[in-house]
Design an enzyme around this catalytic site. Structure first.
Site, PDB file in Angstrom:
ATOM      1  N   TYR A   1      -6.309 -11.513  -6.364  1.00  0.00           N
ATOM      2  CA  TYR A   1      -7.707 -11.129  -6.595  1.00  0.00           C
ATOM      3  C   TYR A   1      -8.511 -12.421  -6.615  1.00  0.00           C
ATOM      4  O   TYR A   1      -8.229 -13.320  -7.406  1.00  0.00           O
ATOM      5  CB  TYR A   1      -7.884 -10.457  -7.951  1.00  0.00           C
ATOM      6  CG  TYR A   1      -7.250  -9.090  -8.082  1.00  0.00           C
ATOM      7  CD1 TYR A   1      -8.018  -7.936  -7.963  1.00  0.00           C
ATOM      8  CD2 TYR A   1      -5.897  -8.951  -8.358  1.00  0.00           C
ATOM      9  CE1 TYR A   1      -7.456  -6.679  -8.122  1.00  0.00           C
ATOM     10  CE2 TYR A   1      -5.322  -7.698  -8.517  1.00  0.00           C
ATOM     11  CZ  TYR A   1      -6.112  -6.565  -8.398  1.00  0.00           C
ATOM     12  OH  TYR A   1      -5.547  -5.322  -8.553  1.00  0.00           O
TER      13      TYR A   1
ATOM     14  N   GLU B   1      -5.893  -8.125   1.677  1.00  0.00           N
ATOM     15  CA  GLU B   1      -4.451  -7.997   1.857  1.00  0.00           C
ATOM     16  C   GLU B   1      -4.139  -7.810   3.339  1.00  0.00           C
ATOM     17  O   GLU B   1      -4.366  -6.740   3.890  1.00  0.00           O
ATOM     18  CB  GLU B   1      -3.943  -6.803   1.046  1.00  0.00           C
ATOM     19  CG  GLU B   1      -4.280  -6.882  -0.426  1.00  0.00           C
ATOM     20  CD  GLU B   1      -4.326  -5.501  -1.084  1.00  0.00           C
ATOM     21  OE1 GLU B   1      -3.323  -4.785  -1.057  1.00  0.00           O
ATOM     22  OE2 GLU B   1      -5.387  -5.139  -1.620  1.00  0.00           O
TER      23      GLU B   1
ATOM     24  N   ASN C   1       0.821  -1.204   0.000  1.00  0.00           N
ATOM     25  CA  ASN C   1       0.000   0.000   0.000  1.00  0.00           C
ATOM     26  C   ASN C   1       0.869   1.275   0.000  1.00  0.00           C
ATOM     27  O   ASN C   1       2.036   1.234  -0.360  1.00  0.00           O
ATOM     28  CB  ASN C   1      -1.043  -0.011   1.107  1.00  0.00           C
ATOM     29  CG  ASN C   1      -2.313   0.698   0.639  1.00  0.00           C
ATOM     30  OD1 ASN C   1      -2.340   1.930   0.567  1.00  0.00           O
ATOM     31  ND2 ASN C   1      -3.321  -0.058   0.255  1.00  0.00           N
TER      32      ASN C   1
ATOM     33  N   HIS D   1       2.858   0.047  -3.060  1.00  0.00           N
ATOM     34  CA  HIS D   1       3.270  -1.361  -3.181  1.00  0.00           C
ATOM     35  C   HIS D   1       4.741  -1.534  -3.571  1.00  0.00           C
ATOM     36  O   HIS D   1       5.074  -2.324  -4.463  1.00  0.00           O
ATOM     37  CB  HIS D   1       2.383  -2.076  -4.208  1.00  0.00           C
ATOM     38  CG  HIS D   1       0.951  -2.241  -3.793  1.00  0.00           C
ATOM     39  ND1 HIS D   1       0.558  -2.489  -2.500  1.00  0.00           N
ATOM     40  CD2 HIS D   1      -0.209  -2.199  -4.530  1.00  0.00           C
ATOM     41  CE1 HIS D   1      -0.761  -2.601  -2.446  1.00  0.00           C
ATOM     42  NE2 HIS D   1      -1.250  -2.415  -3.650  1.00  0.00           N
TER      43      HIS D   1
ATOM     44  N   HIS E   1      -1.244 -10.059  -2.990  1.00  0.00           N
ATOM     45  CA  HIS E   1      -2.224  -9.242  -3.698  1.00  0.00           C
ATOM     46  C   HIS E   1      -3.056 -10.089  -4.674  1.00  0.00           C
ATOM     47  O   HIS E   1      -3.303  -9.694  -5.810  1.00  0.00           O
ATOM     48  CB  HIS E   1      -1.504  -8.104  -4.430  1.00  0.00           C
ATOM     49  CG  HIS E   1      -2.339  -6.916  -4.701  1.00  0.00           C
ATOM     50  ND1 HIS E   1      -3.286  -6.871  -5.698  1.00  0.00           N
ATOM     51  CD2 HIS E   1      -2.383  -5.713  -4.088  1.00  0.00           C
ATOM     52  CE1 HIS E   1      -3.863  -5.680  -5.694  1.00  0.00           C
ATOM     53  NE2 HIS E   1      -3.338  -4.952  -4.731  1.00  0.00           N
TER      54      HIS E   1
ATOM     55  N   GLN F   1      -6.495  -4.985   4.061  1.00  0.00           N
ATOM     56  CA  GLN F   1      -7.040  -4.116   3.020  1.00  0.00           C
ATOM     57  C   GLN F   1      -8.084  -4.905   2.247  1.00  0.00           C
ATOM     58  O   GLN F   1      -7.779  -5.954   1.677  1.00  0.00           O
ATOM     59  CB  GLN F   1      -5.908  -3.693   2.060  1.00  0.00           C
ATOM     60  CG  GLN F   1      -6.298  -2.634   1.041  1.00  0.00           C
ATOM     61  CD  GLN F   1      -6.196  -1.221   1.585  1.00  0.00           C
ATOM     62  OE1 GLN F   1      -5.660  -1.005   2.690  1.00  0.00           O
ATOM     63  NE2 GLN F   1      -6.688  -0.249   0.851  1.00  0.00           N
TER      64      GLN F   1
HETATM   65  C1  BGC Z   1      -4.753  -0.681  -3.322  1.00  0.00           C
HETATM   66  C2  BGC Z   1      -5.417   0.067  -4.435  1.00  0.00           C
HETATM   67  C3  BGC Z   1      -4.546  -0.056  -5.648  1.00  0.00           C
HETATM   68  C4  BGC Z   1      -4.389  -1.504  -5.989  1.00  0.00           C
HETATM   69  C5  BGC Z   1      -3.457  -1.685  -7.147  1.00  0.00           C
HETATM   70  C6  BGC Z   1      -4.665  -2.110  -3.721  1.00  0.00           C
HETATM   71  O1  BGC Z   1      -4.047  -2.825  -2.728  1.00  0.00           O
HETATM   72  O2  BGC Z   1      -5.413  -0.541  -2.099  1.00  0.00           O
HETATM   73  O3  BGC Z   1      -5.641   1.401  -4.091  1.00  0.00           O
HETATM   74  O4  BGC Z   1      -5.033   0.662  -6.724  1.00  0.00           O
HETATM   75  O5  BGC Z   1      -3.896  -2.202  -4.894  1.00  0.00           O
HETATM   76  O6  BGC Z   1      -3.886  -2.660  -8.004  1.00  0.00           O
END
Ligand code: BGC
Length: 348
Positions: free
Chosen positions: A173, A309, A75, A101, A171, A281
């Protein structure tokens, strides 16, 4: 549990990237790449619940941190600056005026080394002193283990030769109806948190620890992810959806607790997330845009995947009242996250 290795492809600069397949006796399968130490797929009960790509050019073309380890600092760090031991450090900024990140070439874009140790996949990356502006040479190890209970266990370890700051997460999805199955409709989430960190318009914490009560941020009881996402609530307007750090209750250092649970009615798949970190997150893929086609030609439009996250708080190096993300010279950083999958009878 068995682990198999095969060549996945190569980076633009000609580095070989390998895919490791972790498979348990129930047939659950996770594929992890040495590129970004990324989870490329996770097949549970016949459904691949993780978004990803089939080729290296696709991985290198996207900027979504797809499945990857985010580091050195997951983040944002405001203004790409922080002070440590009286010295100000300036980091590379890759999100407007902020650092996101790990910067321009963070851990998600590195090729990690990998070894199989019994039934665990160990990935390592050494980040040189000054990389992206961070102090110290940092050795990071991420261990992946898929157990017979269909839990993907992730262990992070790191050590540095100077004091530094660190925040590691995964990260991935998820879409529990299957990657490429469209939006997150029909998936409900529960987050076991009374508070979250409030954001400004750049998705940076303002420093305010806010109560979820009487807001669309309240997931103490399960709610459909999309149910209240477009409510006229300032925090949701700022981020274009959910993109906040919740503070799961009952934080005790180094102790695992359940932070969140997601259930998809159509597939009957349930995901529970356990972590020893102070924050999580919850990000609803508001910036997914479907531009790079996903696995098997799937499309990943806005809000077609969610991330959970586990992490230290965003921008913690700039807030004394946030749990510390400082890693002292020679001390081991250790952290664990578990993604646990179960299946119930689908409603339909
Ligand atoms: C963040 C988002 C960001 C994304 C990137 C997330 O962990 O909180 O704000 O755009 O990652 O793909």
């Amino acid at each position: 549990m068995e682990i198999k290795k095969q060549l996945f492809g190569q980076t633009k600069t000609g580095e070989a990237v390998f895919a490791f397949t972790l498979k348990n006796q129930a047939g659950t399968k996770a594929v992890i790449l040495t590129y970004g130490a990324a989870v490329q797929s996770l097949e549970f009960a016949g459904v691949d619940v993780i978004l990803g790509y089939d080729t290296m050019p696709d991985y290198e073309a996207q900027d979504k941190y797809m499945g990857a380890v985010a580091g050195r600092f997951a983040n944002r760090i405001g203004g790409g600056r922080f002070q440590l031991n009286g010295t100000e450090y300036t980091l590379c900024c890759n999100d407007g005026a902020n650092h996101l990140h790990g910067g321009i070439c963070g851990f998600d874009k590195k090729v990690w080394t990998a070894d199989v140790e019994e039934d665990t996949l160990c990935m390592r990356y050494t980040s040189p002193n000054g990389e992206e502006g961070y102090p110290g040479t940092l050795c990071t190890e991420v261990r992946y283990h898929l157990d017979e209970e269909n839990q993907l266990q992730i262990e992070y370890q790191a050590i540095c030769d100077t004091d530094t700051v660190l925040n590691l997460t995964n990260h991935s999805y998820f879409n529990l109806n299957g990657h490429g199955s469209g939006t997150l409709q029909g998936q409900e989430i529960q987050i076991f948190a009374d508070f979250y960190t409030e954001n400004d318009t750049a998705c940076l914490p303002t420093g305010v620890i806010a109560s979820v009560a009487d807001t669309p941020m309240d997931f103490r009881q399960p709610h459909e992810i999309l149910e209240r996402i477009d409510t006229d609530f300032v925090q949701l307007r700022h981020a274009g959806g959910y993109d906040h750090n919740w503070i799961p209750n009952c934080f005790v250092k180094e102790q695992m607790r359940k932070c969140a649970e997601v259930y998809a009615r159509k597939s009957g798949i349930r995901l529970a997330v356990f972590s020893d970190q102070p924050g999580i997150q919850f990000y609803t893929g508001n910036f997914l845009d479907g531009i790079v086609k996903g696995k098997k030609g799937a499309s990943y439009p806005r809000r077609s995947g969610f991330c959970l996250e586990t992490q230290g708080f965003p921008n913690a190096p700039n807030y004394g009242h946030f749990p510390s993300t400082v890693l002292r010279q020679g001390e081991w950083f250790r952290s664990r996250t578990v993604f646990a999958f179960t299946k119930e009878h689908p409603d339909t």
